[in-house]
Write a protein that holds these residues in place. Structure first.
Motif, PDB file in Angstrom:
ATOM      1  N   PRO A 248      17.968  38.275  26.661  1.00  0.00           N
ATOM      2  CA  PRO A 248      17.683  37.751  28.003  1.00  0.00           C
ATOM      3  C   PRO A 248      18.010  36.268  28.138  1.00  0.00           C
ATOM      4  N   LYS A 249      17.686  35.481  27.101  1.00  0.00           N
ATOM      5  CA  LYS A 249      17.978  34.054  27.133  1.00  0.00           C
ATOM      6  C   LYS A 249      19.481  33.809  27.143  1.00  0.00           C
ATOM      7  N   HIS A 250      20.222  34.604  26.375  1.00  0.00           N
ATOM      8  CA  HIS A 250      21.666  34.436  26.314  1.00  0.00           C
ATOM      9  C   HIS A 250      22.314  34.740  27.661  1.00  0.00           C
ATOM     10  N   LEU A 251      21.793  35.716  28.358  1.00  0.00           N
ATOM     11  CA  LEU A 251      22.319  36.036  29.682  1.00  0.00           C
ATOM     12  C   LEU A 251      22.156  34.859  30.634  1.00  0.00           C
ATOM     13  N   VAL A 252      21.061  34.149  30.498  1.00  0.00           N
ATOM     14  CA  VAL A 252      20.835  32.974  31.335  1.00  0.00           C
ATOM     15  C   VAL A 252      21.877  31.903  31.041  1.00  0.00           C
ATOM     16  N   THR A 253      22.209  31.708  29.755  1.00  0.00           N
ATOM     17  CA  THR A 253      23.207  30.694  29.399  1.00  0.00           C
ATOM     18  C   THR A 253      24.589  31.038  29.952  1.00  0.00           C
ATOM     19  N   LEU A 254      24.848  32.334  30.195  1.00  0.00           N
ATOM     20  CA  LEU A 254      26.123  32.753  30.775  1.00  0.00           C
ATOM     21  C   LEU A 254      26.096  32.720  32.300  1.00  0.00           C
ATOM     22  N   GLY A 255      24.954  32.314  32.860  1.00  0.00           N
ATOM     23  CA  GLY A 255      24.823  32.252  34.302  1.00  0.00           C
ATOM     24  C   GLY A 255      24.581  33.587  34.959  1.00  0.00           C
ATOM     25  N   LEU A 256      24.119  34.585  34.181  1.00  0.00           N
ATOM     26  CA  LEU A 256      23.909  35.928  34.727  1.00  0.00           C
ATOM     27  C   LEU A 256      22.454  36.184  35.094  1.00  0.00           C
ATOM     28  N   PHE A 306      29.982  37.810  21.006  1.00  0.00           N
ATOM     29  CA  PHE A 306      28.852  37.468  21.878  1.00  0.00           C
ATOM     30  C   PHE A 306      28.548  35.970  21.822  1.00  0.00           C
ATOM     31  N   GLY A 307      28.612  35.418  20.626  1.00  0.00           N
ATOM     32  CA  GLY A 307      28.283  34.013  20.460  1.00  0.00           C
ATOM     33  C   GLY A 307      29.396  33.070  20.838  1.00  0.00           C
ATOM     34  N   LEU A 308      30.613  33.600  21.046  1.00  0.00           N
ATOM     35  CA  LEU A 308      31.768  32.749  21.316  1.00  0.00           C
ATOM     36  C   LEU A 308      32.223  32.771  22.769  1.00  0.00           C
ATOM     37  N   VAL A 309      32.181  33.942  23.386  1.00  0.00           N
ATOM     38  CA  VAL A 309      32.739  34.055  24.739  1.00  0.00           C
ATOM     39  C   VAL A 309      31.838  33.387  25.764  1.00  0.00           C
ATOM     40  N   LYS A 310      32.448  32.867  26.800  1.00  0.00           N
ATOM     41  CA  LYS A 310      31.723  32.214  27.882  1.00  0.00           C
ATOM     42  C   LYS A 310      31.859  32.958  29.205  1.00  0.00           C
ATOM     43  N   LEU A 311      32.845  33.844  29.281  1.00  0.00           N
ATOM     44  CA  LEU A 311      33.072  34.580  30.512  1.00  0.00           C
ATOM     45  C   LEU A 311      32.217  35.843  30.549  1.00  0.00           C
ATOM     46  N   PRO A 312      31.503  36.080  31.633  1.00  0.00           N
ATOM     47  CA  PRO A 312      30.665  37.287  31.738  1.00  0.00           C
ATOM     48  C   PRO A 312      31.445  38.577  31.521  1.00  0.00           C
ATOM     49  N   ALA A 313      32.670  38.657  32.047  1.00  0.00           N
ATOM     50  CA  ALA A 313      33.457  39.882  31.896  1.00  0.00           C
ATOM     51  C   ALA A 313      33.750  40.161  30.431  1.00  0.00           C
ATOM     52  N   ALA A 314      34.071  39.101  29.675  1.00  0.00           N
ATOM     53  CA  ALA A 314      34.350  39.274  28.252  1.00  0.00           C
ATOM     54  C   ALA A 314      33.086  39.693  27.506  1.00  0.00           C
ATOM     55  N   PHE A 315      31.944  39.146  27.910  1.00  0.00           N
ATOM     56  CA  PHE A 315      30.671  39.512  27.280  1.00  0.00           C
ATOM     57  C   PHE A 315      30.424  41.006  27.406  1.00  0.00           C
ATOM     58  N   PHE A 318      32.804  43.162  25.202  1.00  0.00           N
ATOM     59  CA  PHE A 318      32.417  43.227  23.795  1.00  0.00           C
ATOM     60  C   PHE A 318      31.097  43.991  23.617  1.00  0.00           C
ATOM     61  N   ALA A 319      30.259  44.017  24.626  1.00  0.00           N
ATOM     62  CA  ALA A 319      29.054  44.845  24.558  1.00  0.00           C
ATOM     63  C   ALA A 319      29.436  46.313  24.413  1.00  0.00           C
ATOM     64  N   ALA A 320      30.490  46.731  25.130  1.00  0.00           N
ATOM     65  CA  ALA A 320      30.968  48.108  25.011  1.00  0.00           C
ATOM     66  C   ALA A 320      31.551  48.368  23.628  1.00  0.00           C
TER      67      ALA A 320
END
Length: 413
Positions: A248-256, A306-315, A318-320
């Protein structure tokens, strides 16, 4: 000890009556569980507002898995169907109690943690039982495809539950969503009463509990490549421990925003569905000794990304990938265990795997909980991914020859 595959002699087709009933029971139950996953996260965060509290709750649910080797002995000695029915009824009562507390506004963190711990205790016994059950429902020629169908069905149900969970909680509240989960346990118990199983493999009447336990370890050592799976599972699950806690915290850092927590988990599950469909399509062509390291490497690479990408789409992409990797890993381990390990020892072996897989997670969650709010989520995810990749490489280098030798005996047990 007598030896048997434990397969139903009449199960010449994949979608036989018993497998179909079990598949339906499992799918609807997983749907309810996915709802409660979202509800639990919402309840804990609403009561505390801290990621560390979520870590403690997760740890309490995992601690009972340490009893896996002892639970496996029980699974190998008692009727599997009765054990699963009793477990579903008990978990249904536990979730119903939590639903009542949430509906009446009486839910407190300690109550939630008690229910999570008790449910985990029941799962410690039912988890190895489910692995033992599948080879009794289908013949060996259909076993790989059956594992793929179980993965596909269960993860599709989990995907729907995660997507609908946030909406149900927002529209109706935590209590009604938990009532749905409780109902699915009771439905599964009812469907399991209709499943017929072959006679259990007999065990010596004079066999003591300790003798039965050590016999499971002895059988596992007879397959050196597979015997290292519990150790590998321990290391990898330690690496995974902080990921769900800081997501949840990581999602916040990505602006999601943390509200997309369920969507992120659902994307991972979507990847698992894709992996299950792939195994189902391959059927007897499925190669577990190849799929296992590939799945682990894909999972590790996804975590590092997960720890490297900054773009939500890329996140989410990689989740998939992580989901596909998890699916290939879990299906390979299940299939190898179901075909390499004699039927009368499978409960003990899968119980040991479940226990070692979870053993490090509560410790890691509790240890990292205090620093999870101050450490960067990206740093934790990079470390997790690197740990998975290194552990996989070490295991593959040490055991590639012994696992290849074991794989030649698949179908002879």
């Amino acid at each position: 000890m007598p030896h048997s595959t434990g397969a139903l002699p009449q199960a010449s087709t994949l979608w036989n009556r018993n497998f179909t009933l079990y598949w339906l029971a499992s799918v609807q139950s997983v749907f309810g569980n996915s709802l409660s996953t979202v509800v639990t996260a919402v309840l804990v965060y609403g009561l505390t507002g801290k990621a560390s509290s979520m870590g403690v709750t997760l740890a309490l649910g995992m601690l009972p898995a340490l009893l896996g080797p002892f639970a496996g002995v029980v699974v190998d000695k008692v009727p599997v169907r009765s054990l699963l029915i009793a477990g579903d009824l008990l978990r249904g009562v536990l979730v119903a109690a939590l639903a009542f507390m949430a509906t009446t506004g009486q839910a407190e963190l300690w109550m939630l943690n008690v229910v999570v711990f008790m449910a985990g205790l029941v799962t410690a016994f039912t988890a190895p039982a489910t692995q033992v059950l599948l080879p009794q429902l289908v013949s060996e020629e259909h076993l790989a495809r059956a594992n793929g169908l179980m993965t596909t069905g269960n993860q599709t149900a989990q995907l729907l539950g995660l997507f609908l969970g946030a909406g149900l909680v927002s529209a109706f509240g935590a209590g009604p969503s938990l009532w749905v989960d409780a109902l699915t346990f009771f439905v599964m118990a009812g469907l399991l009463t209709l499943v017929r199983l072959p006679a259990r493999v007999e065990v010596p009447a004079a066999e003591s509990f300790w003798t039965a336990l050590t016999a499971g370890f002895r059988v596992l050592r007879e397959h050196p490549g597979f015997a290292m799976i519990p150790v590998l599972a321990f290391v990898i699950n330690v690496a995974f421990a902080p990921v769900e806690m800081v997501l949840p915290k990581h999602l916040v850092t990505l602006g999601l925003g943390e509200s997309l927590y369920g969507v992120a988990l659902a994307t991972v599950v979507a990847g698992m569905v894709a992996g299950g469909l792939g195994v189902t399509a391959l059927g007897q062509r499925f190669k577990p000794k190849l799929a296992l390291p590939l799945g682990l490497m894909a999972t590790g690479a996804g975590l590092m990304a997960f720890g490297l990408v900054k773009l939500p789409a890329a996140f989410f992409a990689f989740a998939a990938v992580i989901g596909v990797g998890i699916s290939l890993t879990n299906t390979s381990i299940a299939y190898l265990g179901q075909t390499l390990i004699p039927a009368e020892f499978r409960g003990r072996v899968f119980g040991l795997i479940n226990a070692t897989a979870q053993a490090g997670m509560p410790i890691a969650l509790i240890a990292l909980g205090p620093v999870a709010d101050s450490w960067g989520s990206a740093r934790l995810m990079l470390l997790a991914g690197l740990t998975v990749i290194v552990a996989t490489a070490v295991w593959w280098w040490q055991d590639r020859s012994s696992l290849a030798s074991d794989s030649l005996s698949i179908g002879s047990n």
